[in-house]
Design a protein around this motif. Structure first.
Motif, short mmCIF file in Angstrom:
data_model
loop_
_atom_site.label_atom_id
_atom_site.label_comp_id
_atom_site.label_asym_id
_atom_site.label_seq_id
_atom_site.Cartn_x
_atom_site.Cartn_y
_atom_site.Cartn_z
N CYS A 16 0.83 -1.21 0.00
CA CYS A 16 0.00 0.00 0.00
C CYS A 16 0.87 1.25 0.00
CB CYS A 16 -0.93 0.00 1.20
SG CYS A 16 -2.23 -1.25 1.13
N LEU A 19 2.28 1.79 -3.47
CA LEU A 19 1.26 2.35 -4.36
C LEU A 19 1.00 3.82 -4.06
CD1 LEU A 19 -1.31 -0.59 -4.54
CD2 LEU A 19 0.33 0.13 -6.31
N ASP A 20 1.12 4.20 -2.79
CA ASP A 20 0.95 5.61 -2.39
C ASP A 20 2.20 6.44 -2.67
OD1 ASP A 20 -1.62 5.09 -1.52
OD2 ASP A 20 -1.05 4.94 0.60
N LYS A 21 3.26 5.77 -3.13
CA LYS A 21 4.55 6.42 -3.41
C LYS A 21 5.16 7.04 -2.15
CE LYS A 21 2.95 7.13 -8.09
NZ LYS A 21 2.15 5.94 -7.92
N ASP A 67 5.78 4.15 -12.09
CA ASP A 67 4.52 4.53 -11.46
C ASP A 67 3.71 3.25 -11.28
OD1 ASP A 67 2.25 5.76 -10.52
OD2 ASP A 67 1.65 6.55 -12.48
N LEU A 68 3.76 2.69 -10.08
CA LEU A 68 3.04 1.45 -9.81
C LEU A 68 1.55 1.73 -9.62
CD1 LEU A 68 5.56 -0.20 -7.35
CD2 LEU A 68 5.00 -0.97 -9.66
N HIS A 69 0.72 0.88 -10.23
CA HIS A 69 -0.73 1.03 -10.13
C HIS A 69 -1.38 -0.07 -9.32
CE1 HIS A 69 -0.35 3.09 -14.33
NE2 HIS A 69 0.08 3.86 -13.36
N ASP A 70 -0.76 -1.28 -9.32
CA ASP A 70 -1.41 -2.41 -8.66
C ASP A 70 -0.40 -3.54 -8.47
OD1 ASP A 70 -3.43 -3.96 -7.54
OD2 ASP A 70 -4.37 -4.45 -9.46
N GLY A 93 2.13 -1.12 -13.79
CA GLY A 93 2.03 0.33 -13.82
C GLY A 93 2.56 0.85 -15.13
N SER A 94 3.31 1.95 -15.04
CA SER A 94 3.89 2.53 -16.25
C SER A 94 5.25 3.14 -15.92
CB SER A 94 2.95 3.59 -16.84
OG SER A 94 2.72 4.63 -15.90
N PRO A 101 3.85 0.79 -20.65
CA PRO A 101 3.38 -0.12 -19.60
C PRO A 101 4.54 -0.83 -18.91
CG PRO A 101 2.37 -0.66 -21.72
CD PRO A 101 3.38 0.41 -21.96
N ASP A 103 5.13 -4.22 -16.34
CA ASP A 103 4.51 -5.42 -15.79
C ASP A 103 5.63 -6.39 -15.44
OD1 ASP A 103 3.07 -7.76 -15.22
OD2 ASP A 103 1.61 -7.38 -16.80
#
Length: 142
Positions: A16, A19-21, A67-70, A93-94, A101, A103
């Motif tokens: 978490c 993801l919140d950086k 930039d992580l998204h999940d 993420g990207s 992208p 992954d």
């Protein structure tokens, strides 16, 4: 001591924070003498980080690169040692510089003492360095 004291809770909380950086809070989950290992590190990348400060230096610029998204497909396995878990997951993420992208599949062997990471062996694909054009040179990482 962090509120997340079981290895599973601590690990989920750490994701978490990523993801919140919130890298400073993520680094705060580490024991002062914690060790992070990268057994498959490619040439020029660190294979061993000793101590919270070294982990902090390594992670400092992470949000500027990825930039992580999940973290889909998260599976946490218990071991015979209650302080150690094995984690399977993907980070998606990207890339910040290009928007391309990202992954990556990870397997990690993680140990926790007193609610802090003490050992984290991160098995990630070293071929991704070239695939994603990642370069940590000049970031203070050795």
């Amino acid at each position: 001591m962090p509120a997340h004291t079981s290895p599973e809770e601590l690990y989920r909380h750490s994701l978490c924070l990523l993801l919140d950086k919130d890298i400073p809070a993520w680094v705060g989950l580490w024991a002062e003498d914690g060790v992070m290992e990268f057994p498959f590190a490619p040439p020029g990348w660190p294979a061993w980080l000793e101590g919270r400060e070294a982990v902090a230096a390594y992670m400092r610029d992470y949000p500027d690169r990825i930039d992580l998204h999940d973290f889909p497909d998260l599976r946490i396995h218990r071991t015979e040692r209650p302080e150690t878990i094995v984690v399977e997951m993907r980070g998606v993420g990207s890339l910040v510089g290009t928007g391309a992208p990202f992954d990556m599949t990870y397997i990690a062997v993680v140990s926790v003492r007193d609610g802090r990471f003490t050992s984290y062996r991160d098995y990630w694909n070293p071929l991704a360095v070239h695939e994603y054009g990642l370069d940590f040179a000049g970031s203070g990482i050795r």
